[in-house]
Enzyme design. Structure first.
Site, PDB file in Angstrom:
ATOM      1  NE  ARG A   1      44.342  38.584  34.822  1.00  0.00           N
ATOM      2  CZ  ARG A   1      44.900  38.869  33.644  1.00  0.00           C
ATOM      3  NH1 ARG A   1      46.075  38.378  33.324  1.00  0.00           N
ATOM      4  NH2 ARG A   1      44.277  39.653  32.794  1.00  0.00           N
TER       5      ARG A   1
ATOM      6  CD  GLU B   1      45.006  46.953  31.123  1.00  0.00           C
ATOM      7  OE1 GLU B   1      46.029  46.309  30.841  1.00  0.00           O
ATOM      8  OE2 GLU B   1      44.126  47.217  30.295  1.00  0.00           O
ATOM      9  CG  ASP B   2      46.571  44.088  34.087  1.00  0.00           C
ATOM     10  OD1 ASP B   2      46.242  43.402  33.100  1.00  0.00           O
ATOM     11  OD2 ASP B   2      47.681  44.622  34.188  1.00  0.00           O
TER      12      ASP B   2
ATOM     13  CG  ASN C   1      53.273  40.736  27.886  1.00  0.00           C
ATOM     14  OD1 ASN C   1      54.302  40.611  27.250  1.00  0.00           O
ATOM     15  ND2 ASN C   1      52.146  41.170  27.345  1.00  0.00           N
TER      16      ASN C   1
ATOM     17  CE  LYS D   1      46.176  48.602  27.825  1.00  0.00           C
ATOM     18  NZ  LYS D   1      46.615  47.223  27.914  1.00  0.00           N
TER      19      LYS D   1
ATOM     20  CG  ASP E   1      43.614  46.177  26.151  1.00  0.00           C
ATOM     21  OD1 ASP E   1      43.269  46.130  24.956  1.00  0.00           O
ATOM     22  OD2 ASP E   1      44.804  46.126  26.504  1.00  0.00           O
ATOM     23  CG  ASP E   2      43.657  42.585  30.809  1.00  0.00           C
ATOM     24  OD1 ASP E   2      44.805  42.831  30.442  1.00  0.00           O
ATOM     25  OD2 ASP E   2      43.116  43.146  31.774  1.00  0.00           O
TER      26      ASP E   2
ATOM     27  CE1 TYR F   1      50.554  48.934  30.071  1.00  0.00           C
ATOM     28  CE2 TYR F   1      50.751  47.171  28.469  1.00  0.00           C
ATOM     29  CZ  TYR F   1      50.077  47.764  29.514  1.00  0.00           C
ATOM     30  OH  TYR F   1      48.934  47.201  30.016  1.00  0.00           O
TER      31      TYR F   1
END
Length: 648
Positions: A225, A314-315, A499, A243, A337-338, A172
């Protein structure tokens, strides 16, 4: 026709029939038919063997569309496979490599296909660790582990679990960022996940092509993203894959019941659109109406095929992350999760940091709602974090004074200063504010930059979630904050959470040096220990891995109808309780990741407790009336452990 045959022809026919019967019996006596472990498992996780020889076709073959609609969730999980010899070695869920026993090699026609030495999984792990350590670069280590992943699922996940600190930064963040950028160039044909491309027709048909009928958890992205790297299109598939590897390692999900999905709606990244090796659509990303229409079709197809699966968004870009969450959070079992996972991770770190914030340890810690917090970054992650902290402030204020009328909105506009590319988010700065920023817009005069904000506000907490190039927490900014906190008898709490490492607002060494070792520091990417004035400081990594496995596992195991913000607050509170005094004395506000399964079980139990209290679940793992300790034990006992099963 038989009666018309002469005696010679009848004798020949008898011999042919007898020969076929003998051949059939020989085949039966010498055949072993394996159920892939992802198709038939007992409750204990043991593989079931069945000597049936019937040919099983895909369950949807020969059915009409209306029949498919009725039986989508009841598709038979019995996908028998007559695997022998090389076919077994090619199946990553069945393959043991050199760990096949002599008897298994005899009966499965593996003799001669493997070196003669039989190894245990412990011996394989030793060899794998040596090979891992010999890889020259982090991306080489990533490639090495993915090759193992595609070859032997059990050994891969056992390696992650037993080497979590070394492997986490590889599978990750930060290494997965480079792997995503190179995804198309590195792509191999092994099918790991679904690509729902908007130009490939009906999504239900694509979902039917995935062979596993029982899926517990799905991580889905559109690649718009990825970390702090921006729009990577289908190259973002590395994120859901990584993930879910962490879900298996941390929460014990069975790997064959996890599914990474990328929805390909195109990309605005000119580099990939002009690349001859990019493997996704090279169309412009669609407008909002078309985007939500494509996503709605994707979610409906997923719900139809796997109605009990939890979906983790996610993202997704800031423009769509909140919209998707708000649209589906009460319609299906899902979370982002973000937004929510990051928020709970940060909140847990802050709750632990408050215990050591006072310069005089004899003084009582300040309350969460007594903090002044400056955020650098007002995107989906930043606002998600601020929202959960504001809710935490309201919960603590209500606990201290049940008559208080101070709710989360009260704290949003009094305790928070969100700084985006145009300065502090205020109502009067003259630009259009995105919907998720409006509730944090202050009535103050506009402050144009971070340093001026820190100088004027005198924050006790500084959080970075900007996702921009590194170095935005300057020496002047940190020294100014440290001076103001010291005058108040406090230590500054600084979290550089963007990150990958190239986006981190500052390094651990910079934070400790510029604050004279006074800062309580945590980061999104890993940093090593730093020695200042003879004292070793161990920076904590605010990794979402502490939170999302437990939230996902708890929600799935108690069959919650939805995932609520109160579950994330409970998860954050539980995580903060796992930080030991030794961790705090070393400066770390997060617990040791090597205890991740214990941490996950306790967080999952907290999630189950909230789900039951809110009427979203009737019990944990089908049990009613369990107390918290019983839930922890039950949940820990149901985690899949990567070990080899005996096939014969």
């Amino acid at each position: 026709w038989y009666s018309h045959l002469n005696s010679s022809s009848r004798e020949t026919t008898h011999q042919i029939i007898i020969s076929y019967h003998i051949l059939y019996l020989l085949i039966l006596s010498n055949s072993i038919i394996l159920h892939p472990p992802y198709d038939t498992m007992t409750s204990e996780g043991s593989q079931i063997h069945n000597n049936s020889t019937r040919c099983i076709r895909p369950p949807w073959d020969g059915r009409t569309e209306s029949e498919l609609n009725e039986v989508a969730t009841a598709l038979s999980s019995e996908r028998l496979a007559r695997l022998r010899g090389p076919d077994i070695l090619r199946d990553p869920y069945l393959n043991k490599g050199s760990a096949f026993t002599e008897r298994e090699r005899d009966l499965l026609n593996l003799k001669g296909l493997l070196p003669p030495l039989v190894l245990t999984i412990e011996e394989q792990l030793f060899k794998t660790k040596n090979q891992f350590d010999q890889q020259a670069t982090d991306i080489a280590k990533y490639t090495f582990l993915e090759e193992l992943h595609n070859r032997n699922e059990t050994l891969y996940h056992r390696f992650l679990l037993e080497n979590i600190k070394e492997s986490l930064p590889i599978v990750y963040t930060p290494t997965v960022g480079q792997a995503c950028q190179d995804f198309s160039d590195m792509y191999r044909t092994y099918a790991r996940g679904l690509f729902l491309s908007k130009d490939k027709g009906e999504f239900r048909a694509l979902c039917r092509n995935w062979p596993q009928h029982d899926v517990d958890i799905i991580v889905i992205t559109d690649g718009s993203r990825i970390l702090g790297l921006g729009d990577l299109g289908i190259n973002g598939m590395g994120i859901p894959i990584g993930k879910l590897a962490l879900y298996v390692a941390a929460a014990g999900f069975q790997p064959w019941r996890t599914l990474p999905i990328t929805v390909d709606v195109g990309t605005n990244n000119e580099k990939y659109r002009n690349s001859s090796t990019y493997m996704g659509l090279k169309d412009d990303r669609p407008d909002d109406d078309e985007f939500y229409d494509v996503m709605d079709k994707a979610i409906k197809a997923i719900q139809w095929r796997w109605p009990n699966a939890l979906i983790q968004f996610e993202d997704f870009s800031n423009a769509h992350a909140f919209g998707l969450l708000e649209k589906y959070r009460n319609k299906t079992l899902c979370f982002n999760d973000d937004i929510q996972g990051t928020a709970a991770t940060v909140l847990a770190g802050l709750l632990a940091a408050l215990l050591i914030q006072q310069s005089d340890p004899s003084k009582a810690p300040l309350k969460l709602y007594e903090q002044r917090i400056v955020f650098l970054g007002a995107g989906s992650a930043g606002v998600g974090v601020a929202d959960l902290i504001a809710q935490g402030m309201a919960i603590e204020a209500k606990r201290d004074d049940p008559a208080t009328e101070m709710d989360a909105q009260y704290f949003r506009t009094r305790n928070f200063w969100l700084v985006d590319s145009k300065g502090v988010v205020t109502k009067n700065r003259g630009d259009f504010l995105q919907a998720h920023k409006v509730r944090f817009a202050r009535d103050d005069d506009t402050i144009s930059d971070l340093f001026s904000t820190v100088e004027k506000v005198k924050p006790t907490i500084l959080l970075g979630l900007a996702g921009r190039p590194a170095g935005l927490f300057t020496e002047a900014t940190i020294k100014t904050m440290c001076k103001d906190c010291t005058e108040s008898g406090l230590r500054p709490i600084i979290m550089a959470l963007s990150n990958p490492t190239s986006k981190s607002e500052c390094t651990a060494e910079q934070a400790y040096q510029w604050s004279g070792g006074r800062a309580i520091f945590a980061s999104g990417s890993p940093f090593g220990p730093v020695t200042i004035n003879g004292k070793i400081h161990v920076p904590g990594q605010g990794n979402n891995m502490y939170i999302f496995p437990g939230v996902g596992y708890g929600a799935v195991m108690c069959r919650s109808k939805s995932v609520t913000d109160s579950m994330f607050y409970a998860a954050a509170k539980e995580l903060s309780l796992q930080v030991s005094r030794e961790d705090l004395d070393n400066g770390s506000v997060y617990p040791d990741l090597r205890n991740i399964r214990d941490i996950t079980a306790k967080i999952a139990a907290g999630v189950c407790k909230v789900a039951i209290e809110e009427g979203l679940s009737s019990g944990c793992c089908g049990r009613r009336g369990c107390d918290l300790d019983e839930m922890v034990a039950v949940l820990a006992g149901k985690m899949w452990w990567p070990q080899y099963e005996d096939y014969v």
